[in-house]
Design a protein around this motif. Structure first.
Motif, PDB file in Angstrom:
ATOM      1  N   ASN A 239       0.823  -1.210   0.000  1.00 52.85           N
ATOM      2  CA  ASN A 239       0.000   0.000   0.000  1.00 52.85           C
ATOM      3  C   ASN A 239       0.856   1.259   0.000  1.00 52.85           C
ATOM      4  OD1 ASN A 239      -2.730  -0.844  -0.170  1.00 52.85           O
ATOM      5  ND2 ASN A 239      -2.630  -1.617   1.925  1.00 52.85           N
ATOM      6  N   ASP A 240       1.984   1.225   0.677  1.00 57.45           N
ATOM      7  CA  ASP A 240       2.890   2.379   0.639  1.00 57.45           C
ATOM      8  C   ASP A 240       3.504   2.532  -0.753  1.00 57.45           C
ATOM      9  OD1 ASP A 240       2.376   3.071   3.254  1.00 57.45           O
ATOM     10  OD2 ASP A 240       4.140   2.035   4.074  1.00 57.45           O
ATOM     11  N   LEU A 241       3.782   1.417  -1.410  1.00 55.42           N
ATOM     12  CA  LEU A 241       4.321   1.458  -2.777  1.00 55.42           C
ATOM     13  C   LEU A 241       3.272   1.960  -3.768  1.00 55.42           C
ATOM     14  CD1 LEU A 241       6.223  -1.938  -2.657  1.00 55.42           C
ATOM     15  CD2 LEU A 241       7.295   0.320  -2.937  1.00 55.42           C
ATOM     16  N   ILE A 242       2.009   1.620  -3.515  1.00 55.56           N
ATOM     17  CA  ILE A 242       0.920   2.139  -4.344  1.00 55.56           C
ATOM     18  C   ILE A 242       0.824   3.658  -4.175  1.00 55.56           C
ATOM     19  CG2 ILE A 242      -1.599   2.184  -4.621  1.00 55.56           C
ATOM     20  CD1 ILE A 242      -1.568  -0.831  -3.895  1.00 55.56           C
ATOM     21  N   LYS A 243       0.903   4.118  -2.924  1.00 52.82           N
ATOM     22  CA  LYS A 243       0.780   5.550  -2.623  1.00 52.82           C
ATOM     23  C   LYS A 243       1.938   6.372  -3.183  1.00 52.82           C
ATOM     24  CE  LYS A 243      -1.824   4.761   1.644  1.00 52.82           C
ATOM     25  NZ  LYS A 243      -1.750   4.767   3.137  1.00 52.82           N
ATOM     26  N   ASN A 244       3.165   5.817  -3.090  1.00 51.97           N
ATOM     27  CA  ASN A 244       4.317   6.615  -3.560  1.00 51.97           C
ATOM     28  C   ASN A 244       4.578   6.480  -5.056  1.00 51.97           C
ATOM     29  OD1 ASN A 244       5.925   4.255  -3.995  1.00 51.97           O
ATOM     30  ND2 ASN A 244       6.761   4.340  -1.917  1.00 51.97           N
ATOM     31  N   GLY A 245       3.771   5.671  -5.742  1.00 54.14           N
ATOM     32  CA  GLY A 245       3.862   5.592  -7.202  1.00 54.14           C
ATOM     33  C   GLY A 245       4.807   4.538  -7.753  1.00 54.14           C
ATOM     34  N   LYS A 246       5.623   3.906  -6.889  1.00 52.85           N
ATOM     35  CA  LYS A 246       6.574   2.905  -7.379  1.00 52.85           C
ATOM     36  C   LYS A 246       5.860   1.696  -7.992  1.00 52.85           C
ATOM     37  CE  LYS A 246      10.379   4.989  -6.090  1.00 52.85           C
ATOM     38  NZ  LYS A 246      11.413   5.431  -7.050  1.00 52.85           N
ATOM     39  N   TYR A 247       4.803   1.292  -7.350  1.00 55.72           N
ATOM     40  CA  TYR A 247       3.996   0.171  -7.839  1.00 55.72           C
ATOM     41  C   TYR A 247       3.460   0.473  -9.236  1.00 55.72           C
ATOM     42  CZ  TYR A 247      -0.401  -2.527  -8.246  1.00 55.72           C
ATOM     43  OH  TYR A 247      -1.446  -3.302  -8.692  1.00 55.72           O
ATOM     44  N   GLY A 248       2.909   1.652  -9.412  1.00 53.05           N
ATOM     45  CA  GLY A 248       2.366   2.049 -10.709  1.00 53.05           C
ATOM     46  C   GLY A 248       3.421   2.105 -11.788  1.00 53.05           C
ATOM     47  N   GLU A 249       4.630   2.520 -11.411  1.00 51.51           N
ATOM     48  CA  GLU A 249       5.731   2.591 -12.380  1.00 51.51           C
ATOM     49  C   GLU A 249       6.055   1.202 -12.929  1.00 51.51           C
ATOM     50  OE1 GLU A 249       9.275   4.794 -11.285  1.00 51.51           O
ATOM     51  OE2 GLU A 249       8.099   5.960  -9.839  1.00 51.51           O
ATOM     52  N   VAL A 250       6.047   0.209 -12.047  1.00 44.57           N
ATOM     53  CA  VAL A 250       6.358  -1.156 -12.480  1.00 44.57           C
ATOM     54  C   VAL A 250       5.300  -1.666 -13.452  1.00 44.57           C
ATOM     55  CG1 VAL A 250       6.481  -3.567 -11.728  1.00 44.57           C
ATOM     56  CG2 VAL A 250       7.728  -1.797 -10.474  1.00 44.57           C
ATOM     57  N   LEU A 251       4.030  -1.486 -13.111  1.00 46.28           N
ATOM     58  CA  LEU A 251       2.973  -1.979 -13.997  1.00 46.28           C
ATOM     59  C   LEU A 251       2.975  -1.247 -15.338  1.00 46.28           C
ATOM     60  CD1 LEU A 251       2.090  -3.484 -11.467  1.00 46.28           C
ATOM     61  CD2 LEU A 251      -0.273  -2.976 -12.068  1.00 46.28           C
ATOM     62  N   LYS A 252       3.250   0.046 -15.313  1.00 44.88           N
ATOM     63  CA  LYS A 252       3.309   0.811 -16.556  1.00 44.88           C
ATOM     64  C   LYS A 252       4.458   0.322 -17.428  1.00 44.88           C
ATOM     65  CE  LYS A 252       3.640   5.517 -18.395  1.00 44.88           C
ATOM     66  NZ  LYS A 252       3.761   6.967 -18.037  1.00 44.88           N
ATOM     67  N   ARG A 253       5.574   0.039 -16.804  1.00 45.61           N
ATOM     68  CA  ARG A 253       6.758  -0.429 -17.523  1.00 45.61           C
ATOM     69  C   ARG A 253       6.477  -1.716 -18.291  1.00 45.61           C
ATOM     70  NH1 ARG A 253      12.742  -0.968 -14.871  1.00 45.61           N
ATOM     71  NH2 ARG A 253      13.629  -2.504 -16.285  1.00 45.61           N
ATOM     72  N   TRP A 254       5.605  -2.568 -17.733  1.00 44.12           N
ATOM     73  CA  TRP A 254       5.306  -3.855 -18.362  1.00 44.12           C
ATOM     74  C   TRP A 254       3.923  -3.895 -18.991  1.00 44.12           C
ATOM     75  CZ3 TRP A 254       9.159  -7.106 -19.265  1.00 44.12           C
ATOM     76  CH2 TRP A 254      10.329  -6.958 -18.503  1.00 44.12           C
ATOM     77  N   ASN A 255       3.338  -2.727 -19.214  1.00 45.62           N
ATOM     78  CA  ASN A 255       2.054  -2.597 -19.917  1.00 45.62           C
ATOM     79  C   ASN A 255       0.918  -3.348 -19.209  1.00 45.62           C
ATOM     80  OD1 ASN A 255       0.511  -1.548 -22.046  1.00 45.62           O
ATOM     81  ND2 ASN A 255       0.676  -3.432 -23.233  1.00 45.62           N
ATOM     82  N   LEU A 256       0.900  -3.292 -17.855  1.00 44.87           N
ATOM     83  CA  LEU A 256      -0.138  -3.968 -17.089  1.00 44.87           C
ATOM     84  C   LEU A 256      -0.937  -3.005 -16.208  1.00 44.87           C
ATOM     85  CD1 LEU A 256       1.467  -7.345 -15.932  1.00 44.87           C
ATOM     86  CD2 LEU A 256      -0.183  -6.934 -17.746  1.00 44.87           C
TER      87      LEU A 256
END
Length: 314
Positions: free
Chosen positions: A277-294
């Protein structure tokens, strides 16, 4: 009707020899399949998550987060161009969690059927390998969700099939899916509904080889493939030979979620959920999914042990 066509598999393997170099080059251009992991998205140590780890929990290796993973298909997890390093969305989620716990990541490739015993016996701290939350699995494991489970219907790029939204749309079609999977359960249930309504039955096909399934679609031996959207979307974006015509939840008719899986009651799940949840909030999680088109499979919130897919017959 179900079958495994060895002849098609053999022919597909022969065709694959001629095309794999082109596919690899295209993939390398669009996605980073380099064995160099120094460019992975990284996270800061999460003190709150670390404090949430139960005092009774001991990591398998001191100073390391040991994670089992099955390199089954890109973009979720696959081998890099060196055929040794595992890359993809799940390895990068594992890296973010290791960083959050202030640990070094030890990613261990395993066969899919081997992770349950490995996690239960304490051989691995967790498995991060596209595992769906189910009520049966919750009896032995704890879950921290990190992605929605989406299944996709893909057809040949020039197919006359334009949309699959409900059971009647697949009546009479030849459908490829995975044996023993949630998607198989769904397509067989759709078939039962169709037959009960007087519609033509589905011909279900199973292939152990990716190239064989691709050849079946391109040759017309199969009409549609119904499997995890992530891998089929990746293939479509690289090759351009297939197209998406519909999606459903992996738990149809209810929602299904993918989760980091840990031993039941081990005391790590709440910490993993907090870190996610902290990774979702700070945007790191989103960066990973964007990088792999997910990005389309992103979850807004990680949850510990949410309702899972029901047991068979319940």
């Amino acid at each position: 009707m179900t079958f495994r066509n060895s002849a098609i598999q053999l022919l597909a393997s022969t065709v694959a020899v001629a095309t794999i170099g082109i596919g690899s080059a295209q993939a390398a251009e669009k996605f980073n399949l380099s064995p160099d992991t120094s460019n992975r998205i990284r996270a800061e140590k999460d003190e709150a998550a670390i404090k949430t780890i139960s005092p009774s929990f001991k990591f398998v290796q001191k100073g390391k987060f040991t994670v089992a993973i099955n390199p089954w298909d890109p973009p979720v997890a696959t081998y890099a161009t060196d055929a040794k390093t595992v890359v993809g969305t799940d390895p990068e989620i594992a890296q973010l969690l290791a960083d959050s716990f202030g640990l070094e990541l030890d990613l261990v490739p395993v066969a899919w059927e081997d992770w349950p015993l490995g996690v239960s016996s304490g051989k691995y701290d967790a498995v991060i390998s596209n595992v769906t939350v189910t009520e049966e699995r919750k009896e032995k494991f704890d879950f921290s969700t990190y992605r929605n489970d989406v299944l996709g219907f893909y057809v040949k790029a020039d197919s006359k099939i334009t949309a699959i939204k409900e059971p009647k749309d697949v009546a009479g079609l030849k459908v490829i899916t995975g044996a023993g999977t949630n998607q198989e359960k769904i397509i067989l249930e759709w078939d039962r509904e169709n037959v009960a309504a007087g519609l033509k039955p589905i011909e279900v096909q199973y292939y152990d080889d990716r190239a064989a399934a691709d050849l079946a679609i391109q040759s017309g031996r199969a009409d549609v493939e119904f499997n995890p959207n992530a891998t089929l979307a990746y293939s479509a974006s690289i090759k351009g030979s297939t197209k998406l015509v519909g999606t459903v939840s992996g738990g149809w008719p209810i929602a299904a979620e993918i989760a980091v899986t840990t031993k039941k009651g081990a005391g790590l799940a709440d910490a993993v959920t907090l870190a996610l949840n902290d990774l979702i909030k700070n945007g790191k999680y989103g960066e990973v999914l964007k990088r792999w088109n997910l990005t389309s499979e992103a979850t807004a919130e990680s949850k510990t042990n949410p309702p899972g897919l029901p047991k068979s017959g319940s």
